[in-house]
Design an enzyme around this catalytic site. Structure first.
Site, PDB file in Angstrom:
ATOM      1  CG  MET A 190     -10.220  -2.197  -5.499  1.00  0.00           C
ATOM      2  SD  MET A 190     -10.041  -3.982  -5.562  1.00  0.00           S
ATOM      3  CE  MET A 190     -11.631  -4.439  -6.263  1.00  0.00           C
ATOM      4  N   GLY A 191      -7.232  -0.272  -2.334  1.00  0.00           N
ATOM      5  CA  GLY A 191      -5.956   0.359  -2.044  1.00  0.00           C
ATOM      6  C   GLY A 191      -6.081   1.446  -1.000  1.00  0.00           C
ATOM      7  N   GLY A 208      -9.715   2.638   0.261  1.00  0.00           N
ATOM      8  CA  GLY A 208     -10.828   1.906  -0.320  1.00  0.00           C
ATOM      9  C   GLY A 208     -10.527   0.427  -0.269  1.00  0.00           C
ATOM     10  CB  VAL A 220      -3.659   7.120  -1.364  1.00  0.00           C
ATOM     11  CG1 VAL A 220      -2.632   8.127  -1.900  1.00  0.00           C
ATOM     12  CG2 VAL A 220      -4.200   6.267  -2.502  1.00  0.00           C
ATOM     13  CG  ASP A 246     -12.892   3.320 -11.763  1.00  0.00           C
ATOM     14  OD1 ASP A 246     -14.123   3.512 -11.868  1.00  0.00           O
ATOM     15  OD2 ASP A 246     -12.332   3.106 -10.675  1.00  0.00           O
ATOM     16  CE  LYS A 265      -4.284   2.566  -5.970  1.00  0.00           C
ATOM     17  NZ  LYS A 265      -5.001   2.729  -7.257  1.00  0.00           N
ATOM     18  N   GLY A 281      -6.436   8.751   1.573  1.00  0.00           N
ATOM     19  CA  GLY A 281      -7.481   8.046   0.840  1.00  0.00           C
ATOM     20  C   GLY A 281      -7.415   6.562   1.125  1.00  0.00           C
TER      21      GLY A 281
END
Length: 533
Positions: A281-282, A279, A284, A389, A299, A277
């Site tokens: 912001m981070g 994005g 993974v 969120d 993460k 994963g």
């Protein structure tokens, strides 16, 4: 058009004057030239105005340089320095390519990503760089290029290079060579361009020596991992996400490798396998804890930023303070080159978002998810924490199928003066799951989470999110006109029951909705019995 109009007016006024007299008048020729220029510029006026606006908007090159130098300074290790420096150079001088060739130990210089063929130790370019220690202009029109041996000219042409700059250690030896391609506009590198490139290269040299000093440091700071050659950022496949410490990657994909955000082995016990994963912001990664023999999710941040470090640490603290079966488990917090790394429970079944990509779910399953997550939110709110969120991609599915809340990056203490309520001028959270009052700037409260969970359940029931494309002004009306006829229920009566639930859960006025997670769960539990019979 103005010069042409003036020309016509002047011609009318001088209609009784002889042509010879007009031709001898300088003012007439000036007016004629102005009219001609106006006619030539008229078809291209849009492009001219765009150019003028772009010229006014062009940021000061010193500001661009300061930002680029800061990015280079924050790079984590020599591989990342190479990538960040090359990207900064391309942005600063609008070059079509840039690569940092690293000294290989035998005097040659090699691109870690294989995009530029190696620069041989005995090449004339190498010898000139070592002696001059200055940037070399290798553009086709430059005299130096014509004077080089054929092998050097072939290397330059093969890689499309126009400029090479040495990156020097403090002792004057060359650690790497920055190879820069042509400018995007086809022009030549001017004095300012060379100054920008040289300054960025000097900043990279300082960061390079700092990374080397860190690699030689045998006493790392508490909680950090000592830098070493094996602790450099790994390589990852941009297509499948596979991670390896060296090239070629074992996946066999055709895409060139990119730089991962973590080393292949972290803290001497986590072996990173692939990216699962990513994005803004981070990012993974799936890793294997070789000490305990289990799979975990790691993460971390795609790059080192002060705001990102703070938020990731706050997420770790929020997760560590909570322990509930409907919440993902935090196993620990590691650190790599000043960057926090969360060690989190791994879910091989993925997220609810992946499940919903295939369409809606049966009504009983929707209600079961709602009951479990409502209980998780009740626990969080009772402990004074808002998730902020809730959305399908932040809901993991355990091997049993039970949902668990993930990603506490926006978690907020209830009543904490709306800390983090706004990010970059917009309400914190994902717009498609924000309550109407959240979009209006209201203080965060439990109702934010309850609305988001209700939207998730609606999306699971009908297979799509009706609020995804809603404008703020139409959000309330959209809540009133959602068509629930497509709910996947075993009988029409079940769809009617769910319709009544959503009518209250997504009521336009906050006072008409469920006020607590306990209330929302209490409304769902009887439905579970009805739908399962």
């Amino acid at each position: 058009m103005a010069p042409l109009a003036v020309l016509l007016a002047a011609a009318y006024q001088a209609r009784h004057v002889a042509i010879a007299d007009v031709a001898s008048d300088r003012r007439a020729w000036l007016l004629l030239a102005s009219a001609a220029a106006g006619c030539l510029l008229l078809p291209n006026r849009a492009g001219l105005f765009d150019w003028l606006r772009g010229f006014r908007r062009t940021p000061d090159h010193r500001e661009r340089l300061a930002d680029a130098v800061e990015r280079v300074r924050l790079a984590r290790g020599r591989r990342e320095i190479a990538v960040v420096t090359a990207r900064a150079v391309c942005d600063a001088v609008r070059a079509d390519s840039a690569r940092l060739l690293i000294e290989s130990g035998d005097g040659s210089f090699t691109d870690s990503f294989g995009q530029v063929t190696p620069l041989r130790a005995d090449a004339a370019v190498t010898r000139i760089l070592r002696e001059s220690r200055t940037a070399l202009d290798l553009a086709p029109e430059h005299t130096l290029r014509a004077l080089l041996p054929a092998a050097d000219r072939d290397w330059i042409a093969e890689n499309g290079l126009h400029l090479v700059v040495p990156l020097e250690h403090r002792d004057g030896t060359i650690a790497a060579v920055l190879a820069v391609g042509a400018k995007e506009d086809g022009g030549a590198f001017d004095r300012r361009d060379r100054w920008l490139v040289t300054t960025l290269t000097s900043a990279a040299a300082g960061a390079w020596d700092a990374a080397a000093a860190a690699a030689a440091n045998t006493t790392p700071s508490p909680g950090d991992v000592a830098d070493s050659a094996g602790d450099e950022a790994a390589f990852e496949c941009v297509a499948c996400g596979i991670v390896a410490g060296a090239k070629p990657l074992p996946c066999g994909c055709d895409d060139p490798p990119a730089l991962a955000s973590l080393p292949h082995r972290l803290a001497a016990k986590f072996l990173i396998e692939r990216r699962i994963g990513a994005g803004a912001m981070g990012v993974v990664y799936l890793a294997r804890d070789t000490t305990l023999g289990r799979e975990v999710a790691l993460k971390t941040l795609p790059d080192l930023r002060d705001d990102g470090v703070r938020r990731l640490r706050e997420e770790a603290h929020a997760m560590a303070a909570l322990n509930h079966e409907a919440l993902a488990t935090l196993y620990g917090l590691e650190r790599w080159r000043r960057t926090p790394v969360l060690v989190v429970e791994y879910f091989p079944n993925g997220t609810l978002a992946r499940r919903l990509a295939g369409g809606g779910m049966p009504a009983p399953a929707v209600v079961d998810i709602g009951v479990r997550l409502a209980e998780g939110l009740r626990y969080m709110h009772a402990n004074g924490v808002l998730h902020r969120d809730v959305k399908p991609s932040n809901i993991a599915l355990a091997s049993s199928g039970a949902p668990k809340l993930l990603d506490f990056g926006l978690a907020t203490v209830i009543g904490a003066a709306s800390r983090g309520a706004v990010l970059r001028g917009h309400p914190a959270g994902t717009p498609a799951y924000l309550a109407p009052e959240a979009r209006a700037g209201a203080t965060p409260g439990p109702g934010f989470d309850l609305w988001a969970l209700s939207v998730v359940l609606l999306e699971a029931a009908i297979g799509w999110n009706p609020f995804a494309a809603a404008r703020p002004a139409r959000l309330l009306r959209r809540a009133l006109y959602v068509d629930l006829a497509t709910i996947s229920a075993p009988a029409p009566a079940a769809a009617t029951v769910l319709t009544a639930f959503f009518a209250r859960a997504l009521a336009p006025r906050p006072d008409d909705r469920f006020q607590t997670a306990h209330d929302l769960r209490a409304a769902l539990e009887p439905l579970a019995g009805t739908l399962h019979t």
